[in-house]
Design a protein around this motif. Structure first.
Motif, mmCIF file in Angstrom:
data_model
loop_
_atom_site.group_PDB
_atom_site.id
_atom_site.type_symbol
_atom_site.label_atom_id
_atom_site.label_comp_id
_atom_site.label_asym_id
_atom_site.label_seq_id
_atom_site.Cartn_x
_atom_site.Cartn_y
_atom_site.Cartn_z
ATOM 1 N N ALA A 21 0.814 -1.215 0.000
ATOM 2 C CA ALA A 21 0.000 0.000 0.000
ATOM 3 C C ALA A 21 0.840 1.255 0.000
ATOM 4 C CB ALA A 21 -0.924 0.006 1.223
ATOM 5 N N ASP A 22 2.129 1.165 0.280
ATOM 6 C CA ASP A 22 2.950 2.361 0.417
ATOM 7 C C ASP A 22 4.392 2.003 0.112
ATOM 8 O OD1 ASP A 22 4.325 4.651 1.213
ATOM 9 O OD2 ASP A 22 2.845 5.080 2.764
ATOM 10 N N THR A 25 8.078 2.824 3.344
ATOM 11 C CA THR A 25 7.663 2.331 4.651
ATOM 12 C C THR A 25 8.820 2.082 5.597
ATOM 13 O OG1 THR A 25 7.679 0.085 3.777
ATOM 14 C CG2 THR A 25 5.575 1.263 3.745
ATOM 15 N N ARG A 30 3.742 4.052 11.329
ATOM 16 C CA ARG A 30 2.626 3.395 10.656
ATOM 17 C C ARG A 30 2.140 2.210 11.485
ATOM 18 N NH1 ARG A 30 1.767 2.373 4.805
ATOM 19 N NH2 ARG A 30 0.630 0.430 4.551
ATOM 20 N N SER A 38 -2.642 -3.487 3.579
ATOM 21 C CA SER A 38 -3.445 -2.664 2.678
ATOM 22 C C SER A 38 -4.378 -1.732 3.442
ATOM 23 C CB SER A 38 -4.256 -3.550 1.729
ATOM 24 O OG SER A 38 -5.152 -4.389 2.449
ATOM 25 N N GLN A 85 -5.999 4.146 5.271
ATOM 26 C CA GLN A 85 -6.955 3.354 4.494
ATOM 27 C C GLN A 85 -7.644 2.406 5.472
ATOM 28 O OE1 GLN A 85 -7.000 3.933 0.968
ATOM 29 N NE2 GLN A 85 -8.988 2.907 1.087
ATOM 30 N N PHE A 91 -11.096 5.963 3.028
ATOM 31 C CA PHE A 91 -9.825 6.642 3.288
ATOM 32 C C PHE A 91 -10.121 7.941 4.032
ATOM 33 C CE2 PHE A 91 -6.559 9.755 2.128
ATOM 34 C CZ PHE A 91 -5.385 9.043 2.385
ATOM 35 N N TYR A 93 -8.084 11.617 5.768
ATOM 36 C CA TYR A 93 -6.846 12.395 5.780
ATOM 37 C C TYR A 93 -7.042 13.638 6.642
ATOM 38 C CZ TYR A 93 -2.906 15.223 4.250
ATOM 39 O OH TYR A 93 -1.777 15.992 4.233
ATOM 40 N N ASP A 249 2.432 9.172 -7.390
ATOM 41 C CA ASP A 249 1.751 8.656 -6.212
ATOM 42 C C ASP A 249 0.393 9.337 -6.040
ATOM 43 O OD1 ASP A 249 1.753 7.191 -3.568
ATOM 44 O OD2 ASP A 249 1.544 9.261 -2.873
ATOM 45 N N ASN A 250 -0.621 8.562 -5.696
ATOM 46 C CA ASN A 250 -1.983 9.080 -5.533
ATOM 47 C C ASN A 250 -2.554 8.780 -4.152
ATOM 48 O OD1 ASN A 250 -2.781 10.271 -8.157
ATOM 49 N ND2 ASN A 250 -2.356 8.223 -8.942
ATOM 50 N N THR A 251 -1.684 8.576 -3.168
ATOM 51 C CA THR A 251 -2.177 8.186 -1.851
ATOM 52 C C THR A 251 -3.069 9.253 -1.241
ATOM 53 O OG1 THR A 251 -0.192 6.866 -1.457
ATOM 54 C CG2 THR A 251 -1.529 7.447 0.466
ATOM 55 N N THR A 252 -2.583 10.490 -1.173
ATOM 56 C CA THR A 252 -3.344 11.562 -0.531
ATOM 57 C C THR A 252 -3.980 12.457 -1.588
ATOM 58 O OG1 THR A 252 -1.388 13.002 -0.397
ATOM 59 C CG2 THR A 252 -1.837 11.556 1.483
#
Length: 455
Positions: A21-22, A25, A30, A38, A85, A91, A93, A249-252
């Motif tokens: 998922a990242d 790390t 985390r 995930s 997540q 999700f 933030y 990257d599209n995490t946030t």
């Protein structure tokens, strides 16, 4: 209770687990919510301390004392993020922190006895949102979300990931309504974002804050456009990014990297727009006229690895900025001064390190940097010199405006620990030969050392 205690223990020791998922790390704070990683909760921290010498604009005063130069120490940004997540679709933030904290950070508010007001101000929630993923296939996805967010439509530098900035600071003109009708570039927004094949998109509808709540007394309506205090309307925005090489990257939501330091191979072309009806107003004779705000840009971004673990990063963008006739706003980042004895009719805040940052017209912005090989300084990291140029053709400025910047990053541990030494050169202005216009009146420089720690 056991899960809460486990989270606190893992956060304090910064234990990391490599998960799909990242990618980053190994130094994360985390906690994984499932065995695969995930589903997770993650925390970050960034602090940017500035040590700055500035050649003051003419007439500058600091608490009533004339100052030709200043030296100040401040915190440009101090931020904490908590996001995660929760399920495959859910999700969240959040980001909390403060900006522009120096000895004058409370200015110009005063107590009744004439002293400066409480310096213990400025920390607030920058972002607080939730989103839901409705579609996922490989790297393609579609999400819907809402809340307080920096996600917007103008450009990548309108929503910068501040911990990964290549230059010492971002081009502020791209954060077009900062602290006027937003909260440090954040707005209450309903949005959709996603990746469809090579195309990344962001679409949003925002409810801008009233300019009266900015913390300063709004300027009176007059000849030049300012943000309107009536007829509030929603703001619409869209940003499309075509990924020619790797996908970013599209995490946030929002938050786009300044440079990946050669860890990705990125070449993007982007186009963005922000539009708002009746955003500003002005007078013409006895009439009150409202102006639509239309801001759009096209740009290209390159960030690629080279031989011997070197890297090259570059950006070139064109911005059309129509706030309405006569709009012009000075801005000085973490301004080390408080006032001026040489005011200019039709503008305000021209003291300290300020220059005309926002205006109706157009802007060309470019930056480039070259990361030298890893381990250049042995265990002390490597170096990355850079330069940037902002050229603005604002309607009220004769002969255009150019701001230069050059510097070097000492990357001790990438963006996690770095020093940046930056030189900036900006123009000065005086009333021009044409009424309501400004002409050049020399230049001034500033020199800043930044120390960033980020995890």
């Amino acid at each position: 209770m056991k899960r809460v205690l486990s989270l606190m223990f893992l956060a304090s020791t910064a234990m990391a687990q490599v998960t799909p998922a990242d990618e980053n790390t190994k130094s994360d704070i985390r906690y994984n919510l499932n065995e695969s990683g995930s589903h997770y909760v993650k925390m970050t921290f960034t602090n940017q301390a500035w040590f700055r010498f500035n050649e003051s604009n003419p007439g500058t005063t600091v608490l009533g004392d004339p100052k030709g130069t200043t030296f100040d120490i401040g915190l440009r940004r101090t931020r904490m993020q908590l996001f995660g997540q929760i399920t495959d679709g859910l999700f969240f933030y959040t980001q909390f922190g403060m900006n522009n904290f120096n000895k004058l950070n409370a200015f110009p508010a005063y107590n009744t006895n004439g002293t400066l007001s409480n310096r213990k101000i400025g920390a607030f929630f920058h972002d607080a949102l939730g989103e839901y993923e409705v579609y996922r296939k490989g790297t393609s996805f579609v999400r819907f979300g809402g809340g307080l967010t920096i996600l917007n439509g103008l450009s990548r530098f309108s929503q910068p990931g501040i911990a990964t900035i290549m230059t010492m600071d971002v081009p502020l003109f791209a954060q077009a309504t900062v602290d006027q009708t937003d909260q440090f570039s954040r707005k209450l927004t309903a949005y959709s974002r996603g990746q469809i094949g090579p195309v990344n998109y962001r679409l949003g509808v925002s409810d801008p804050f009233p300019v009266e709540t900015s913390g300063l007394v709004p300027p009176p309506i007059g000849l030049n456009s300012t943000f309107a205090q009536r007829k509030a309307s929603k703001q619409f925005q869209a940003l499309l990014i075509y990924n020619i090489l790797d996908t970013e990257d599209n995490t946030t939501p929002g938050y786009m990297a300044g440079t990946y330091l050669g860890k990705k191979e990125i070449f993007n072309i982007e186009a963005g727009i922000i539009s708002q009806k009746n955003a500003t107003w002005r007078t013409e004779g006895s009439d009150t006229l409202y102006n639509n705000m239309t801001l759009w840009s096209v740009a290209a971004y390159l960030d690629i690895p080279l031989n011997n673990q070197k890297a090259f990063s570059a950006y070139l963008g064109y911005f059309s900025t129509d706030y309405g006739k006569g709009y012009l706003r000075y801005n000085g980042v973490m301004n080390p001064a408080t006032a001026t004895s040489r005011t200019i009719a039709g503008v305000s805040g021209n003291h300290g390190n300020a220059f005309p940052t926002f205006g109706t017209g157009s802007v060309i912005y470019a930056q480039a940097g070259y990361k030298l090989k890893e381990g250049l300084l042995g265990r002390k990291g490597t170096l990355m010199p850079y330069a940037s140029l902002q050229y603005a053709d604002y309607d009220r400025i004769q002969d255009g405006m150019d701001v230069y910047s050059a510097g070097i990053n000492w990357l001790i541990k990438g963006h996690n620990g770095k020093f940046t030494l930056n030189w900036e050169n900006r123009p000065l202005y005086k009333p021009g030969s044409v009424a309501n216009e400004l002409s050049k009146d020399g230049r001034r420089s500033s020199f800043t050392l930044q120390y960033q720690v980020s995890i």
